[in-house]
Design an enzyme around this catalytic site. Structure first.
Site, PDB file in Angstrom:
ATOM      1  N   ASP A 103       0.820  -1.204   0.000  1.00 56.77           N
ATOM      2  CA  ASP A 103       0.000   0.000   0.000  1.00 56.77           C
ATOM      3  C   ASP A 103       0.862   1.266   0.000  1.00 56.77           C
ATOM      4  O   ASP A 103       1.480   1.598   1.005  1.00 56.77           O
ATOM      5  CB  ASP A 103      -0.903  -0.047   1.250  1.00 56.77           C
ATOM      6  CG  ASP A 103      -1.767   1.188   1.394  1.00 56.77           C
ATOM      7  OD1 ASP A 103      -2.065   1.831   0.370  1.00 56.77           O
ATOM      8  OD2 ASP A 103      -2.156   1.495   2.538  1.00 56.77           O
TER       9      ASP A 103
ATOM     10  N   ASP B  31      -1.909   6.161  -4.752  1.00 54.71           N
ATOM     11  CA  ASP B  31      -2.213   5.236  -3.666  1.00 54.71           C
ATOM     12  C   ASP B  31      -2.658   3.887  -4.237  1.00 54.71           C
ATOM     13  O   ASP B  31      -3.744   3.773  -4.791  1.00 54.71           O
ATOM     14  CB  ASP B  31      -3.323   5.858  -2.808  1.00 54.71           C
ATOM     15  CG  ASP B  31      -3.718   4.996  -1.619  1.00 54.71           C
ATOM     16  OD1 ASP B  31      -3.220   3.863  -1.507  1.00 54.71           O
ATOM     17  OD2 ASP B  31      -4.538   5.468  -0.812  1.00 54.71           O
TER      18      ASP B  31
END
Ligand SMILES: *[C@@H]1O[C@H](CO)[C@@H](O)[C@H](O)[C@H]1NC(C)=O
Ligand SMILES: *[C@@H]1O[C@H](CO)[C@@H](O)[C@H](O)[C@H]1NC(C)=O
Ligand SMILES: *[C@@H]1O[C@H](CO)[C@@H](O)[C@H](O)[C@H]1NC(C)=O
Length: 352
Positions: free
Chosen positions: A120, A307
């Site tokens: 992530d 992201d």
């Protein structure tokens, strides 16, 4: 053919790849196969609203940590707003925090034990379930620091709040973290004794999460694993790259995989060392009314967070409204009755 509604949404702009720091592309490095979580493409409006809310909460969480760590507000924090309104349904959603996550295998400890983690770029901490986590972690692999020769108790707890009000909390340890044979020694990690609902196996297949942002948004205020690999000399370049595709996806550490792209890379300066944050020039929409192929800008120069932990594009309401209004002759319209950030558009696709 009939008309139905599909739902579209918003966030701070995002893209599916992050390529850290300037430097010369190199094909030396290590590829780690990653898989996409298979999630249903048919998602109701309340679940979409829940995803938007969780994405905003995630960004706000990172910005709060940034301010705590650095003493100054995150440069984009003024632009993040979250309505206090609840969903029209009034029910508490199971928080689908990471609906489209990309995960692969790492190992922790000595002897090494395997864990799957979501890679992530929108956060900076590594955590996996602890052996002493109860039912909230059930079905996931657990980390037992007492079974690892290289573990070190950092005598600190951690707690991460999620959008649905639940938390991931536990204790901080340092241990060896191995990614595709590369070892991050004395890596700070969280051994979670409590998992939030969004991390139940039914919603979150991997065991844990590996943040790939910068230290300034780390709740541990510690170097994330990739920075540890780089500072420890395990990779010679501070670059990584993602290929996110239906198959053959990978995370490439220590460079970019030059077999996976053609032509030169466009480098953009990083605007802040917190998220992978840069600005894009504009978003244009091609005119569909006259069919003459004209494109016109709907959103100008904008700061962007890349992201890998979300598939949404979040943006400010003005830009998002302009974008959706331009999408079809009749345009998309905000549908606050379904929740914040939900738009409806008349669809001619009977499958929709
Ligand atoms: C850390 O968490 C444990 C377990 O919940 C608790 O017993 C301990 O008091 C906490 N320590 C600190 C320093 O907060
Ligand atoms: C990957 O997906 C593409 C597009 O669907 C397909 O053409 C290709 O054969 C697939 N490759 C593998 C290895 O499955
Ligand atoms: C990030 O933003 C903060 C707050 O605006 C600023 O003080 C800092 O210099 C920025 N960092 C970089 C690397 O630009």
């Amino acid at each position: 053919m009939y008309f139905s509604h599909t739902f579209v949404l918003i966030t701070l702009p995002f893209f599916t790849a992050a390529i850290p720091r300037a430097g010369l592309p190199t094909s030396s490095g290590i590829a780690i196969p990653i898989a996409k979580r298979v999630s249903s493409s048919l998602v109701g409006p309340s679940r979409y609203a829940s995803r938007v809310r969780n994405s905003i909460a995630k960004i706000k969480r990172g910005m709060t940590i940034y301010q705590r760590n650095t003493g100054v507000p995150h440069p984009l924090s003024g632009g993040i707003k979250m309505s206090r309104k609840r969903d029209k349904t009034g029910s508490v959603q199971l928080a689908d925090d990471y609906p489209e996550l990309w995960y692969g295998t790492i190992s922790i400890g000595t002897p090494p034990k395997d864990f799957t983690v979501d890679f992530d770029t929108g956060s900076s901490d590594l955590f996996v379930p602890s052996k002493s986590c109860g039912s909230s972690c059930s079905g996931h692999n657990a980390y037992d620091p007492s079974a690892s020769d290289t573990s070190r108790d950092l005598r600190k707890n951690f707690s991460l709040a999620y959008g649905d009000g639940s938390t991931v909390s536990g204790r901080q340890f340092a241990d060896y973290v191995t990614v595709s044979g590369l070892v991050a020694k004395d890596q700070t990690l969280g051994a979670a004794t409590q998992y939030s609902t969004g991390f139940e196996t039914s919603q979150f297949p991997p065991d844990g999460l590996m943040g790939m942002g910068f230290k300034s948004i780390s709740v541990y205020l510690a170097n994330p694993p990739f920075q540890t690999l780089f500072s420890g000399g395990a990779v010679s370049s501070s670059m990584f790259g993602f290929k996110l595709a239906p198959n053959g996806s990978e995370l490439f550490l220590g460079g970019v995989n030059s077999y996976l792209f053609k032509g030169p890379i466009t480098w953009v300066p990083l605007s802040n060392e917190s998220y992978w944050q840069a600005s894009f020039d504009m978003i244009t929409v091609t005119d569909t009314v006259t069919q003459l192929g004209f494109s016109f800008p709907v959103v100008g120069k904008t700061e962007t967070i890349f992201d890998t932990g979300t598939t949404q594009i979040l943006g400010d309401p003005v830009g998002i409204n302009a974008f959706f209004a331009a999408l079809s002759p009749s345009g998309a319209k905000p549908a606050p009755e379904y929740g914040d950030g939900i738009y409806t558009i008349v669809s001619t696709d009977s499958e929709a």
